[in-house]
Write a protein that holds these residues in place. Structure first.
Motif, PDB file in Angstrom:
ATOM      1  N   THR A 264       0.857  -1.167   0.000  1.00 26.09           N
ATOM      2  CA  THR A 264       0.000   0.000   0.000  1.00 26.09           C
ATOM      3  C   THR A 264       0.899   1.224   0.000  1.00 26.09           C
ATOM      4  N   ILE A 310      -6.809  -4.765  -1.364  1.00 27.84           N
ATOM      5  CA  ILE A 310      -7.261  -5.464  -0.158  1.00 27.84           C
ATOM      6  C   ILE A 310      -8.751  -5.792  -0.242  1.00 27.84           C
ATOM      7  N   VAL A 386     -16.975   1.364  -0.662  1.00 25.07           N
ATOM      8  CA  VAL A 386     -15.686   1.382   0.025  1.00 25.07           C
ATOM      9  C   VAL A 386     -14.649   2.162  -0.763  1.00 25.07           C
ATOM     10  N   GLY A 387     -13.697   2.727  -0.061  1.00 21.15           N
ATOM     11  CA  GLY A 387     -12.524   3.286  -0.720  1.00 21.15           C
ATOM     12  C   GLY A 387     -12.302   4.750  -0.430  1.00 21.15           C
ATOM     13  N   ASP A 411     -21.778   1.859   3.881  1.00 20.18           N
ATOM     14  CA  ASP A 411     -20.570   2.619   3.578  1.00 20.18           C
ATOM     15  C   ASP A 411     -19.512   2.088   4.539  1.00 20.18           C
ATOM     16  N   THR A 412     -18.626   1.243   4.028  1.00 24.28           N
ATOM     17  CA  THR A 412     -17.688   0.544   4.912  1.00 24.28           C
ATOM     18  C   THR A 412     -16.345   1.253   4.946  1.00 24.28           C
ATOM     19  N   TRP A 413     -15.931   1.647   6.128  1.00 25.18           N
ATOM     20  CA  TRP A 413     -14.596   2.233   6.281  1.00 25.18           C
ATOM     21  C   TRP A 413     -13.638   1.175   6.797  1.00 25.18           C
ATOM     22  N   TRP A 414     -12.524   1.047   6.117  1.00 28.65           N
ATOM     23  CA  TRP A 414     -11.450   0.158   6.568  1.00 28.65           C
ATOM     24  C   TRP A 414     -10.222   0.407   5.718  1.00 28.65           C
ATOM     25  N   GLN A 415      -9.177  -0.374   5.896  1.00 31.13           N
ATOM     26  CA  GLN A 415      -7.903  -0.141   5.210  1.00 31.13           C
ATOM     27  C   GLN A 415      -7.172  -1.451   4.925  1.00 31.13           C
ATOM     28  N   GLU A 417      -4.421  -2.119   6.008  1.00 32.48           N
ATOM     29  CA  GLU A 417      -3.835  -2.482   7.295  1.00 32.48           C
ATOM     30  C   GLU A 417      -4.841  -3.143   8.232  1.00 32.48           C
ATOM     31  N   ASP A 498      -6.482   8.967   8.969  1.00 35.78           N
ATOM     32  CA  ASP A 498      -7.655   9.667   8.440  1.00 35.78           C
ATOM     33  C   ASP A 498      -8.164  10.683   9.446  1.00 35.78           C
ATOM     34  N   ARG A 513      -7.754  11.781   4.152  1.00 33.86           N
ATOM     35  CA  ARG A 513      -6.441  11.486   4.698  1.00 33.86           C
ATOM     36  C   ARG A 513      -5.834  12.693   5.403  1.00 33.86           C
ATOM     37  N   ILE A 519      -6.046   9.789  -2.829  1.00 37.51           N
ATOM     38  CA  ILE A 519      -6.887   8.674  -3.248  1.00 37.51           C
ATOM     39  C   ILE A 519      -7.568   9.037  -4.565  1.00 37.51           C
ATOM     40  N   ASN A 524      -5.153   4.181  -3.652  1.00 38.70           N
ATOM     41  CA  ASN A 524      -4.196   4.953  -2.862  1.00 38.70           C
ATOM     42  C   ASN A 524      -2.911   5.209  -3.622  1.00 38.70           C
TER      43      ASN A 524
END
Ligand code: WTA
Length: 630
Positions: A264, A310, A386-387, A411-415, A417, A498, A513, A519, A524
């Motif tokens: 990433t 991911i 997502v994203g 609306d899914t927030w994640w990374q 990581e 973030d 960010r 993004i 990314n």
């Protein structure tokens, strides 16, 4: 950064009419979350217990800040849970994968049993080439079933996969091959994009120069006449499959053995190789697929990402297959041959769960409602995003036009990581456009100031995760310092990088960010990577890039370039530079604007102050510029 942020955007609350029996099986958020808070380890143990282990774990979690181990001493193989578990029982004839090529009618369907066999055979093919547990395999492929077969085959034998998105160029691929010391590369002659061929193998040829770790290149040959393979280094995919045995037992993996590396963008230097391990990642990807997406027996699930990101790892491959879902994948882009193609796919295959990115939604908004209206989207029952932030306008359009005002919008927030969904609004819960939602049961998240104190509702702050979770990354490959940074910057919490704001109900709106990551259309990009591509051009002395708002892509790249002596600014040079970046990193990194400048704002220690450039560009206050060099 800090200060009041307008949270009025989220005043509207949307409650979708719940269809009978189709709220989240976790129950209502308050109860499920309280259950998790009472006994976090018990909560995760119960989830893990839904999967099959070769040896049970001794302890659920061992936390020596910032290093975690989950399901300590447990033994498993993720492919056993994704494949054998379904392929041996009543599910053997259930469709695991549906692939749709660019041409209508270009389709491939694999049942769980068939996918299982393909994976075992390719696992043996890898073994025949000397790949074993702990070796790294780089997968650089188009979105075809073989890409997924290759991933799972690595996991089958304990090899670590490192997937590089097929849209990356030679130098990006080269850097990733070298950092991971990949022994084998799995690729294809071409990918198809908008009716054109993308010559992947040619890019590999360039990328392996000076990559001494590479022993073999396996090539899936899709075109006829077949692409010629030259050296002994290169082997044909079909040939090595044909020579391999059909049965391959799953390697017994420790829960903490690495499963994959995924790169990433970092804020400085080379991209970061995020390392995920077998046990915790499996549990996290399974849990969120099963319970956040709320998968049911008859679902047809479509995530439009590529397994090279991911999102594809967790929500095309490992999570949905562990949950026994029918997964649709396609090589088609959203606007070719026309902007109705994805909606026709939803109708043709009866897709029930659809997961895409805000950039795609905004593009469809631009094309207009008439395109989705030409197809029946009635099969949909849950739609996700997502994203990057899903802005309220895009939420409303997605909810109404695609979801027919009847589907929960997740609306899914994640990374990369985090490995799994962290914040979203569970199906059946009230949704607030503009807000991702609350942390899912199993996750402890907050918005804090730089000292780690929770901020008041409506005040901007840093998004942090305050406790370890099973699918958290375990390392940054070869860079412990960078790994530690995530957990040591703010009060021992995991800092996501973030900015966010919370409302009175604990709903979190992610603003973007806080660092030098841009993004673009959900991908990314590290500013450093684009800058070094620019500087590798003979005319460029120095470069700085920033993200600028783009109605479609969320952000676009703008580059400020100082030329070397003897080179003069020209339109021709601008397009040469754009092309140069395209060839070295890929189309997503192409600057949409280039400005030639005489100097760049720098700190006294010589760091480029991108936020000053950005402030100038946007006509806003640059903030503290006391460190700015004259
Ligand atoms: C951003 C993708 C707002 C965020 C899974 C994060 C989001 C970065 C959202 C990680 C969302 C992802 N709302 N922003 N729902 N989802 N992001 O590693 O800035 O490719 O830090 O993982 O994307 O990107 P990555």
């Amino acid at each position: 950064m800090d200060g009041n942020v307008d949270v009025k955007r989220g005043e509207r609350v949307v409650r979708p009419p719940p269809s009978p029996g189709e709220g989240s099986r976790l129950g209502d958020w308050e109860t499920a979350y309280a259950r998790y808070r009472e006994d976090p380890e018990g909560f995760w143990a119960a989830v893990a217990g839904e999967l099959e282990w070769f040896r049970p774990w001794d302890r659920v979690r061992e936390w020596r800040h910032p290093y975690a181990r989950w399901f300590v001493n447990g033994a498993l193989n993720i492919t056993h849970n994704c494949l054998d578990r379904h392929a041996s029982g009543d599910h053997r004839n259930k469709v695991a994968l549906i692939w749709r090529g660019e041409e209508e009618g270009d389709e491939q369907v694999l049942t769980y049993r068939q996918l299982h066999r393909e994976v075992m055979r390719f696992a043996n093919a890898l073994k025949n080439l000397g790949v074993g547990k702990g070796d790294t395999v780089c997968i650089y492929m188009p979105l075809v079933p073989e890409q997924i077969v290759a991933m799972l085959a690595c996991a089958r034998i304990g090899a670590v996969h490192s997937i590089v998105f097929g849209g990356f160029g030679a130098s990006a691929l080269h850097a990733r091959i070298r950092d991971a010391k990949a022994k084998i590369i799995v690729t294809a002659d071409v990918g198809y994009r908008r009716g054109k061929r993308v010559a992947l193998k040619t890019i590999v040829d360039e990328a392996v120069v000076n990559a001494p770790s590479v022993e073999r290149i396996i090539v899936l040959r899709r075109t006829r006449p077949e692409l010629e393979l030259y050296s002994e280094l290169e082997v044909d995919y079909e040939e090595c499959m044909a020579a391999a045995d059909a049965f391959c037992p799953p390697e017994v993996m420790d829960a903490e053995d690495p499963l994959f590396i995924l790169y990433t963008s970092g804020t400085t230097g080379t991209p970061k190789g995020i390392v995920h391990t077998c046990g915790g990642y499996m549990v996290g990807a399974y849990y969120t697929s099963q319970y956040v997406f709320d998968m049911r027996e008859n679902d047809v699930y479509w995530c439009t990402a590529d397994p090279g990101w991911i999102t594809g790892h967790s929500y095309i491959v490992y999570g949905p297959l562990a949950a026994g879902a029918t997964v649709l994948i396609t090589e088609t882009v959203p606007d070719h041959p026309d902007p109705g193609v994805w909606w026709r796919i939803i109708e043709d295959f009866g897709v029930t769960i659809f997961y895409t990115a805000p950039t795609a939604i905004r593009m469809f908004m631009k094309f207009g409602e008439e395109w989705p209206k030409r197809s029946s989207l009635d099969s949909l029952r849950l739609i996700g995003s997502v994203g990057e932030p899903l802005n309220p306008e895009a939420f409303e359009w997605y909810y109404r036009v695609i979801g027919g005002s009847a589907c929960p919008v997740l609306d899914t927030w994640w990374q990369t990581e985090t490995g799994m969904h962290m914040i979203t609004t569970l199906a059946g819960e009230p949704m607030k456009p503009g807000f991702a939602g609350r942390p899912i049961p199993g996750v402890a998240a907050d918005v804090v100031d730089r000292e780690g104190n929770p901020v008041q509702p409506g005040v901007g702050g840093l998004l942090v995760i305050t406790e370890p979770w099973p699918a958290m990354m375990r390392a940054v490959h070869n860079n412990d310092e960078r790994y530690r940074q995530y957990w040591t910057t703010v009060n021992g919490y995991y800092t996501a990088g973030d900015l966010a704001v919370k409302d009175e109900d604990g709903y979190i709106m992610v603003l973007g960010r806080a660092d030098d990551i841009i993004i673009v259309a959900g991908h990314n990009l590290g500013t450093a990577e684009v800058e070094s591509a620019l500087v590798s051009h003979e005319a460029v002395a120095e470069a700085a890039v920033i993200g600028i708002p783009d109605a479609l892509k969320g952000q676009a790249v703008k580059a400020f370039v100082i030329l070397r002596l003897g080179h003069a600014p020209s339109e021709k040079l601008k397009s040469d530079l754009v092309y140069h970046v395209r060839m070295s990193i890929g189309p997503i990194a192409m600057p949409s604007a280039i400005e030639f400048v005489e100097s760049l704002p720098k700190t006294r220690s010589g760091k480029i102050m991108r936020r000053v450039l950005k402030a100038q560009e946007m006509g806003i206050d640059p903030g503290d510029i006391s460190t700015l060099e004259e």
